[in-house]
Design a protein around this motif. Sequence first.
Motif, PDB file in Angstrom:
ATOM      1  N   VAL A  69      49.448   3.057 -96.323  1.00  0.00           N
ATOM      2  CA  VAL A  69      47.998   3.234 -96.416  1.00  0.00           C
ATOM      3  C   VAL A  69      47.290   1.934 -96.033  1.00  0.00           C
ATOM      4  CG1 VAL A  69      46.059   3.856 -97.902  1.00  0.00           C
ATOM      5  CG2 VAL A  69      48.228   5.025 -98.175  1.00  0.00           C
ATOM      6  N   ALA A  70      47.796   0.809 -96.482  1.00  0.00           N
ATOM      7  CA  ALA A  70      47.192  -0.479 -96.122  1.00  0.00           C
ATOM      8  C   ALA A  70      47.280  -0.700 -94.618  1.00  0.00           C
ATOM      9  CB  ALA A  70      47.875  -1.615 -96.876  1.00  0.00           C
ATOM     10  N   LYS A  71      48.385  -0.327 -94.018  1.00  0.00           N
ATOM     11  CA  LYS A  71      48.552  -0.444 -92.568  1.00  0.00           C
ATOM     12  C   LYS A  71      47.567   0.484 -91.853  1.00  0.00           C
ATOM     13  CE  LYS A  71      50.831  -1.542 -88.739  1.00  0.00           C
ATOM     14  NZ  LYS A  71      50.581  -2.802 -88.076  1.00  0.00           N
ATOM     15  N   LEU A  72      47.386   1.704 -92.365  1.00  0.00           N
ATOM     16  CA  LEU A  72      46.415   2.639 -91.805  1.00  0.00           C
ATOM     17  C   LEU A  72      45.019   2.016 -91.828  1.00  0.00           C
ATOM     18  CD1 LEU A  72      45.397   5.395 -90.771  1.00  0.00           C
ATOM     19  CD2 LEU A  72      45.381   6.155 -93.167  1.00  0.00           C
ATOM     20  N   LEU A  73      44.647   1.437 -92.943  1.00  0.00           N
ATOM     21  CA  LEU A  73      43.337   0.798 -93.075  1.00  0.00           C
ATOM     22  C   LEU A  73      43.181  -0.304 -92.024  1.00  0.00           C
ATOM     23  CD1 LEU A  73      40.684   0.454 -94.747  1.00  0.00           C
ATOM     24  CD2 LEU A  73      41.931  -1.209 -96.098  1.00  0.00           C
ATOM     25  N   GLN A  74      44.204  -1.117 -91.871  1.00  0.00           N
ATOM     26  CA  GLN A  74      44.167  -2.232 -90.913  1.00  0.00           C
ATOM     27  C   GLN A  74      44.009  -1.730 -89.478  1.00  0.00           C
ATOM     28  OE1 GLN A  74      47.839  -4.392 -90.772  1.00  0.00           O
ATOM     29  NE2 GLN A  74      47.106  -5.823 -89.226  1.00  0.00           N
ATOM     30  N   VAL A  75      44.826  -0.755 -89.083  1.00  0.00           N
ATOM     31  CA  VAL A  75      44.797  -0.242 -87.712  1.00  0.00           C
ATOM     32  C   VAL A  75      43.471   0.471 -87.435  1.00  0.00           C
ATOM     33  CG1 VAL A  75      45.861   1.411 -86.106  1.00  0.00           C
ATOM     34  CG2 VAL A  75      47.305  -0.072 -87.509  1.00  0.00           C
ATOM     35  N   PRO A  93      41.016  -1.253-101.438  1.00  0.00           N
ATOM     36  CA  PRO A  93      39.708  -1.884-101.234  1.00  0.00           C
ATOM     37  C   PRO A  93      39.386  -1.990 -99.747  1.00  0.00           C
ATOM     38  CG  PRO A  93      41.013  -3.132-102.813  1.00  0.00           C
ATOM     39  CD  PRO A  93      41.929  -2.101-102.206  1.00  0.00           C
ATOM     40  N   GLY A  94      38.142  -1.699 -99.407  1.00  0.00           N
ATOM     41  CA  GLY A  94      37.714  -1.762 -98.020  1.00  0.00           C
ATOM     42  C   GLY A  94      37.857  -0.456 -97.275  1.00  0.00           C
ATOM     43  N   SER A  95      38.338   0.582 -97.950  1.00  0.00           N
ATOM     44  CA  SER A  95      38.565   1.868 -97.284  1.00  0.00           C
ATOM     45  C   SER A  95      37.283   2.523 -96.795  1.00  0.00           C
ATOM     46  CB  SER A  95      39.333   2.820 -98.196  1.00  0.00           C
ATOM     47  OG  SER A  95      38.605   3.041 -99.393  1.00  0.00           O
ATOM     48  N   SER A  96      36.134   2.116 -97.335  1.00  0.00           N
ATOM     49  CA  SER A  96      34.879   2.709 -96.871  1.00  0.00           C
ATOM     50  C   SER A  96      34.625   2.388 -95.398  1.00  0.00           C
ATOM     51  CB  SER A  96      33.700   2.240 -97.723  1.00  0.00           C
ATOM     52  OG  SER A  96      33.587   0.830 -97.651  1.00  0.00           O
ATOM     53  N   ALA A  97      35.285   1.388 -94.862  1.00  0.00           N
ATOM     54  CA  ALA A  97      35.146   1.049 -93.442  1.00  0.00           C
ATOM     55  C   ALA A  97      35.815   2.077 -92.536  1.00  0.00           C
ATOM     56  CB  ALA A  97      35.736  -0.335 -93.164  1.00  0.00           C
ATOM     57  N   ALA A 145      34.105  11.506 -88.327  1.00  0.00           N
ATOM     58  CA  ALA A 145      35.425  10.918 -88.085  1.00  0.00           C
ATOM     59  C   ALA A 145      35.883  11.166 -86.653  1.00  0.00           C
ATOM     60  CB  ALA A 145      36.438  11.508 -89.060  1.00  0.00           C
ATOM     61  N   GLN A 146      36.801  10.321 -86.216  1.00  0.00           N
ATOM     62  CA  GLN A 146      37.452  10.508 -84.922  1.00  0.00           C
ATOM     63  C   GLN A 146      38.845  11.111 -85.069  1.00  0.00           C
ATOM     64  OE1 GLN A 146      36.042   7.199 -85.593  1.00  0.00           O
ATOM     65  NE2 GLN A 146      34.182   8.139 -84.817  1.00  0.00           N
ATOM     66  N   ILE A 147      39.401  11.034 -86.274  1.00  0.00           N
ATOM     67  CA  ILE A 147      40.732  11.589 -86.559  1.00  0.00           C
ATOM     68  C   ILE A 147      40.655  12.324 -87.892  1.00  0.00           C
ATOM     69  CG2 ILE A 147      43.175  11.090 -86.996  1.00  0.00           C
ATOM     70  CD1 ILE A 147      42.800   8.462 -85.462  1.00  0.00           C
ATOM     71  N   ALA A 148      41.264  13.513 -87.943  1.00  0.00           N
ATOM     72  CA  ALA A 148      41.306  14.274 -89.196  1.00  0.00           C
ATOM     73  C   ALA A 148      42.698  14.841 -89.397  1.00  0.00           C
ATOM     74  CB  ALA A 148      40.287  15.403 -89.185  1.00  0.00           C
ATOM     75  N   VAL A 149      43.114  14.857 -90.652  1.00  0.00           N
ATOM     76  CA  VAL A 149      44.384  15.477 -91.010  1.00  0.00           C
ATOM     77  C   VAL A 149      44.100  16.615 -91.976  1.00  0.00           C
ATOM     78  CG1 VAL A 149      44.909  13.997 -93.016  1.00  0.00           C
ATOM     79  CG2 VAL A 149      46.784  15.002 -91.680  1.00  0.00           C
ATOM     80  N   ARG A 177      40.589   0.125 -88.944  1.00  0.00           N
ATOM     81  CA  ARG A 177      39.478  -0.842 -88.943  1.00  0.00           C
ATOM     82  C   ARG A 177      39.443  -1.609 -87.618  1.00  0.00           C
ATOM     83  NH1 ARG A 177      39.471  -4.847 -93.669  1.00  0.00           N
ATOM     84  NH2 ARG A 177      38.834  -2.999 -94.782  1.00  0.00           N
ATOM     85  N   THR A 178      40.601  -2.053 -87.161  1.00  0.00           N
ATOM     86  CA  THR A 178      40.684  -2.800 -85.895  1.00  0.00           C
ATOM     87  C   THR A 178      40.167  -1.968 -84.725  1.00  0.00           C
ATOM     88  OG1 THR A 178      42.558  -4.088 -86.701  1.00  0.00           O
ATOM     89  CG2 THR A 178      42.287  -3.959 -84.309  1.00  0.00           C
ATOM     90  N   LYS A 179      40.456  -0.671 -84.751  1.00  0.00           N
ATOM     91  CA  LYS A 179      40.060   0.206 -83.645  1.00  0.00           C
ATOM     92  C   LYS A 179      38.708   0.881 -83.872  1.00  0.00           C
ATOM     93  CE  LYS A 179      44.675   0.883 -81.935  1.00  0.00           C
ATOM     94  NZ  LYS A 179      45.542   1.776 -81.205  1.00  0.00           N
ATOM     95  N   GLY A 180      38.074   0.604 -85.001  1.00  0.00           N
ATOM     96  CA  GLY A 180      36.764   1.180 -85.281  1.00  0.00           C
ATOM     97  C   GLY A 180      36.792   2.676 -85.521  1.00  0.00           C
ATOM     98  N   LEU A 181      37.869   3.166 -86.111  1.00  0.00           N
ATOM     99  CA  LEU A 181      38.042   4.602 -86.338  1.00  0.00           C
ATOM    100  C   LEU A 181      37.635   5.017 -87.741  1.00  0.00           C
ATOM    101  CD1 LEU A 181      41.587   4.975 -84.749  1.00  0.00           C
ATOM    102  CD2 LEU A 181      39.397   5.601 -83.720  1.00  0.00           C
ATOM    103  N   MET A 182      37.072   6.213 -87.830  1.00  0.00           N
ATOM    104  CA  MET A 182      36.800   6.839 -89.114  1.00  0.00           C
ATOM    105  C   MET A 182      37.737   8.024 -89.263  1.00  0.00           C
ATOM    106  SD  MET A 182      34.491   5.098 -90.654  1.00  0.00           S
ATOM    107  CE  MET A 182      33.714   6.089 -91.914  1.00  0.00           C
TER     108      MET A 182
END
Length: 158
Positions: free
Chosen positions: A3-9, A36-40, A89-93, A11-16
């Motif tokens: 999940v932390a890696k998902l947040l990082q990737v 923390p920071g997941s709202s981004a 969002a740009q990606i949905a699961v 955020r870097t790519k500007g994805l919701m």
Amino acid sequence: MTVAKLLQVARTKGLMIATAESCTGGMVSAAITDIPGSSAIFDRGFVTYTNAAKTRMLGVDSATLTAHGAVSEPVAAQMAQGALTHSDAQIAVAITGIAGPGGSDHKPEGQVCFGLAWRGNVRTETVAFGARGRAAVRRAATEHAVQLLLQAADQHDG
């Protein structure tokens, strides 16, 4: 942690990201928002446990539900697409499955269907987690959904 890696990737790519959950009851959304920071990167989550909720909130076609049942790849695809349509969002699961106890010969306990939607594309898959008990199936489905989101975010070209 995935999940932390998902947040990082993301955020870097500007994805919701958006989620559409049935058998996990919001666990994927909770796993993401625990960081923390997941709202981004997290726009919204839909918990659509009933067929009526899937239809009203996500636009799942009632004919698809009748023809295939809630636990099916066609429904997972429509749930994922609906989450994209009804979010920023740009990606949905999407996740729909039989957490247990119970199930049937055709749809046994532990069978979970996933949908992943992005830019007009939808991919689906079914995973048989087995009859490990309700809590374990839900945890496994949550982890798998987060992994699908990570893979999609990683491959997204912005």
